[in-house]
Design an enzyme around this catalytic site. Structure first.
Site, PDB file in Angstrom:
ATOM      1  N   HIS A 160       0.855  -1.184   0.000  1.00  0.00           N
ATOM      2  CA  HIS A 160       0.000   0.000   0.000  1.00  0.00           C
ATOM      3  C   HIS A 160       0.896   1.240   0.000  1.00  0.00           C
ATOM      4  O   HIS A 160       2.077   1.167   0.361  1.00  0.00           O
ATOM      5  CB  HIS A 160      -0.868   0.065   1.255  1.00  0.00           C
ATOM      6  CG  HIS A 160      -1.991  -0.918   1.280  1.00  0.00           C
ATOM      7  ND1 HIS A 160      -3.264  -0.554   1.616  1.00  0.00           N
ATOM      8  CD2 HIS A 160      -2.035  -2.258   1.039  1.00  0.00           C
ATOM      9  CE1 HIS A 160      -4.057  -1.622   1.593  1.00  0.00           C
ATOM     10  NE2 HIS A 160      -3.325  -2.666   1.243  1.00  0.00           N
ATOM     11  N   SER A 176      -0.107   2.149  -8.027  1.00  0.00           N
ATOM     12  CA  SER A 176       1.134   2.478  -8.726  1.00  0.00           C
ATOM     13  C   SER A 176       1.923   1.206  -8.997  1.00  0.00           C
ATOM     14  O   SER A 176       1.899   0.265  -8.204  1.00  0.00           O
ATOM     15  CB  SER A 176       1.994   3.434  -7.893  1.00  0.00           C
ATOM     16  OG  SER A 176       1.334   4.653  -7.674  1.00  0.00           O
ATOM     17  N   PHE A 264       3.321  -3.808  -6.675  1.00  0.00           N
ATOM     18  CA  PHE A 264       2.101  -3.020  -6.792  1.00  0.00           C
ATOM     19  C   PHE A 264       1.968  -2.196  -5.517  1.00  0.00           C
ATOM     20  O   PHE A 264       2.244  -2.695  -4.428  1.00  0.00           O
ATOM     21  CB  PHE A 264       0.850  -3.907  -6.886  1.00  0.00           C
ATOM     22  CG  PHE A 264       0.760  -4.825  -8.065  1.00  0.00           C
ATOM     23  CD1 PHE A 264       1.725  -4.844  -9.068  1.00  0.00           C
ATOM     24  CD2 PHE A 264      -0.313  -5.699  -8.182  1.00  0.00           C
ATOM     25  CE1 PHE A 264       1.614  -5.712 -10.152  1.00  0.00           C
ATOM     26  CE2 PHE A 264      -0.430  -6.567  -9.257  1.00  0.00           C
ATOM     27  CZ  PHE A 264       0.532  -6.578 -10.234  1.00  0.00           C
ATOM     28  N   GLU A 265       1.519  -0.958  -5.647  1.00  0.00           N
ATOM     29  CA  GLU A 265       1.260  -0.096  -4.487  1.00  0.00           C
ATOM     30  C   GLU A 265      -0.186   0.398  -4.539  1.00  0.00           C
ATOM     31  O   GLU A 265      -0.519   1.276  -5.329  1.00  0.00           O
ATOM     32  CB  GLU A 265       2.225   1.105  -4.486  1.00  0.00           C
ATOM     33  CG  GLU A 265       3.676   0.753  -4.228  1.00  0.00           C
ATOM     34  CD  GLU A 265       4.038   0.744  -2.752  1.00  0.00           C
ATOM     35  OE1 GLU A 265       3.160   1.071  -1.920  1.00  0.00           O
ATOM     36  OE2 GLU A 265       5.201   0.431  -2.440  1.00  0.00           O
ATOM     37  N   THR A 266      -1.034  -0.153  -3.695  1.00  0.00           N
ATOM     38  CA  THR A 266      -2.430   0.264  -3.614  1.00  0.00           C
ATOM     39  C   THR A 266      -2.558   1.477  -2.702  1.00  0.00           C
ATOM     40  O   THR A 266      -1.844   1.596  -1.711  1.00  0.00           O
ATOM     41  CB  THR A 266      -3.291  -0.887  -3.067  1.00  0.00           C
ATOM     42  OG1 THR A 266      -3.319  -1.934  -4.029  1.00  0.00           O
ATOM     43  CG2 THR A 266      -4.711  -0.451  -2.768  1.00  0.00           C
TER      44      THR A 266
END
Length: 333
Positions: A160, A176, A264-266
């Protein structure tokens, strides 16, 4: 999570195998680290989630994907599982998850929290613990030993991040895509003759193409900084950086195995309380969809057909430089 994994294993009728890393080690608070293995193909793909304990939607996305792999007989799922074997760690940091903290706490041999010189509990970011002078936490060494045994071909790391907007728009970034050793940056072009510099960009573009046309999904490249000063990270102390470099700590990886990896960056995290219930399902779904698409692309080699230079098509702020372990390196240096 444990209950859910056991249910998935049961309903999958053996397709999904669930086990712990107890033979390699446990967490600082003596909790087991769970792994789910599914698929029978030669391409080995490592998936890890919630290395930071307050980044919980990533675990949900991995669990949902495992449920799909265990019960869905679609052509897409069959293709993935016939061509690849998935090694998934849905919750890398069980202690931090229960404490709802980014880091985890270190303990001494008596079972008490270790203290620093100011009498405070010593904590550590597990995502900075794979290093020659690292492995302070028990779970870091356990997972590293298992990684060295598996020798995956690719890795995906789910996280995140804070709240931001996509460059040139008013859209809130929902996810991202990043690489911990920046593509075209100081380090990655020199690894494997630039192979990972291409593969990590291809992996990212493949996910971007799979998600960009979904409603309410606003995807960009992962950057740090604010205002006009935006940086891509080039941090060698990160876990997936160590995978790409081929870290050989304590001669546990003597062959120097390495693999390309992206993350992945939530948006948002549970610690800050900025995740509304209504948004959780949508944010979890984007991880699920992006991860499933990437696994298909890696299993079929479709990823390698992508033009790596299309990395520049993923929205990003003008690049001021690279954030490294020792400071900022300006772009172009």
């Amino acid at each position: 999570m444990i209950k859910g994994l056991k249910q998935i294993e049961h309903t999958s009728k053996g397709k999904v195998e669930v086990f712990t890393l107890d033979d390699y080690g446990k967490s600082e608070q003596d909790r087991s680290i769970y792994v789910a293995k599914v698929g029978s193909g030669p391409v080995k793909i490592w998936v890890q989630a919630q290395i930071h304990g307050d980044e919980k939607l990533t675990t949900g996305a991995v669990m949902e994907l495992l449920k799909t792999f265990g019960s869905n007989g679609s052509k897409e799922v069959k293709t993935i599982l016939e061509n690849a074997t998935i090694y998934a760690i849905p919750m890398y940091n069980p202690d931090g998850s229960l404490m709802n903290t980014r880091t985890t706490t270190l303990y001494d041999e008596s079972g008490e929290p270790r203290k620093d010189n100011r009498g405070r509990n010593m904590t550590i970011d597990l995502n900075r613990d794979w290093a020659e002078n690292g492995f302070a936490a028990k779970e870091s060494l356990a997972v590293y030993k298992y990684w060295a045994d598996v020798k995956p071909d690719y890795a995906v790391d789910l996280h995140h991040q804070g709240l931001k907007t996509v460059y040139g728009t008013n859209y809130s970034t929902s996810m991202s895509l990043g690489v911990s050793l920046a593509p075209n940056g100081p380090t990655l072009p020199g690894i494997k003759g630039g192979l990972y510099n291409d593969l990590t960009r291809q992996m990212s573009v493949y996910v971007y193409d799979a998600l960009k046309d979904y409603g309410h999904m606003h995807i960009d490249r992962y950057q740090t900084g604010s205002g006009e000063k935006r940086y891509e990270i080039d941090i060698k102390g990160g876990v997936v950086s160590a995978m790409m470099i081929g870290l050989n700590y304590d001669n546990i990886n003597p062959t120097g195995h390495s693999n390309p990896a992206i993350f992945f960056e939530t948006k948002g995290n549970t610690r800050d309380g900025n995740l509304g219930q209504k948004s959780n399902g949508h944010l979890e779904k984007q991880n699920y969809l992006g991860l499933k698409a990437l696994l298909y692309g890696l299993a079929t080699d479709e990823v390698k057909q992508v033009d790596p230079d299309r990395w520049e098509e993923i929205p990003a702020y003008p690049l001021a430089g690279y954030q490294t372990d020792t400071g900022i390196v300006p772009a172009g240096n």
